[in-house]
Design a protein around this motif. Sequence first.
Motif, mmCIF file in Angstrom:
data_model
loop_
_atom_site.group_PDB
_atom_site.id
_atom_site.type_symbol
_atom_site.label_atom_id
_atom_site.label_comp_id
_atom_site.label_asym_id
_atom_site.label_seq_id
_atom_site.Cartn_x
_atom_site.Cartn_y
_atom_site.Cartn_z
ATOM 1 N N UNK A 129 0.837 -1.199 0.000
ATOM 2 C CA UNK A 129 0.000 0.000 0.000
ATOM 3 C C UNK A 129 0.868 1.243 0.000
ATOM 4 N N UNK A 130 0.267 2.344 -0.492
ATOM 5 C CA UNK A 130 0.929 3.640 -0.465
ATOM 6 C C UNK A 130 0.189 4.533 0.517
ATOM 7 N N UNK A 131 0.910 5.497 1.062
ATOM 8 C CA UNK A 131 0.334 6.467 1.992
ATOM 9 C C UNK A 131 -0.165 7.666 1.205
ATOM 10 N N UNK A 132 -1.380 8.078 1.482
ATOM 11 C CA UNK A 132 -1.963 9.207 0.774
ATOM 12 C C UNK A 132 -2.404 10.266 1.785
ATOM 13 N N UNK A 133 -1.862 11.477 1.621
ATOM 14 C CA UNK A 133 -2.245 12.575 2.482
ATOM 15 C C UNK A 133 -1.101 13.114 3.313
ATOM 16 N N UNK A 134 -0.804 14.393 3.153
ATOM 17 C CA UNK A 134 0.210 15.040 3.970
ATOM 18 C C UNK A 134 1.639 14.731 3.588
ATOM 19 N N UNK A 135 1.865 14.290 2.344
ATOM 20 C CA UNK A 135 3.216 13.930 1.913
ATOM 21 C C UNK A 135 3.631 14.856 0.762
ATOM 22 N N UNK A 136 4.737 15.587 0.979
ATOM 23 C CA UNK A 136 5.187 16.520 -0.053
ATOM 24 C C UNK A 136 6.702 16.608 -0.179
ATOM 25 N N UNK A 137 7.447 15.824 0.619
ATOM 26 C CA UNK A 137 8.910 15.890 0.515
ATOM 27 C C UNK A 137 9.536 14.561 0.913
#
Length: 223
Positions: free
Chosen positions: A174-182
């Motif tokens: 699974x991938x994490x979605x939300x709050x990831x930008x760097x």
Amino acid sequence: MPVKTRITELFGIEHPIVQGGMHFVGLAEMAAAVSNAGGLGIITGLTQPTPDALGKEIRRCREMTDKPFGVNLTFLPSINPPDYPGYIKAIIDNGVKIVETAGNNPQKYMADLKAAGVKVIHKCTSVRHSLKAEAVGCDAISVDGFECGGHPGEDDVPNFVLLPRAAEELKIPFVASGGVANGKQLAAALALGAEGINMGTRFIATKEAPVHDNVKQAIVDAT
């Protein structure tokens, strides 16, 4: 050096970064740019008004990249629902091998997608929904914490809680979605058990996004 995970292996990409399926942003230019950079670009299916238009957008994207890219398709209740079978057919007929589904259970379309060799990643806002998606044959999950834009569900559970619970229960990646930008947040997501990330907002600030420059600058300037 590239980070290798089950997500990069599953989708044949260099970096474990999936572009978010953003309405009216996920056009061919955006998807191709992300894929060319080593991530997984995503065309937002329902941004296209008809299945034929989606087919044209897929072909347009293929002119810009020879790397893997996918199509997002969101199943939502509606008085006048989109032609979902037509969109599925356009995806299959145009040779797309990765589909990100969201909203309702994609089970009714899984047989056709699997028969065409399409890998399915389904967006889920809870562990229980993730387990159901795994049970109906999805290949991967996008686990959406409360930080995620779009439809973050009704449980209000943030990724710091949700991701390790998903890692304890799921067998598929699974991938994490939300709050990831760097990169720091990517590393944190991997540490919490995800095998990649789904990133949307940061891509809005790119030159390929069909968004007004004032919006892009506001994202860059935000603290």
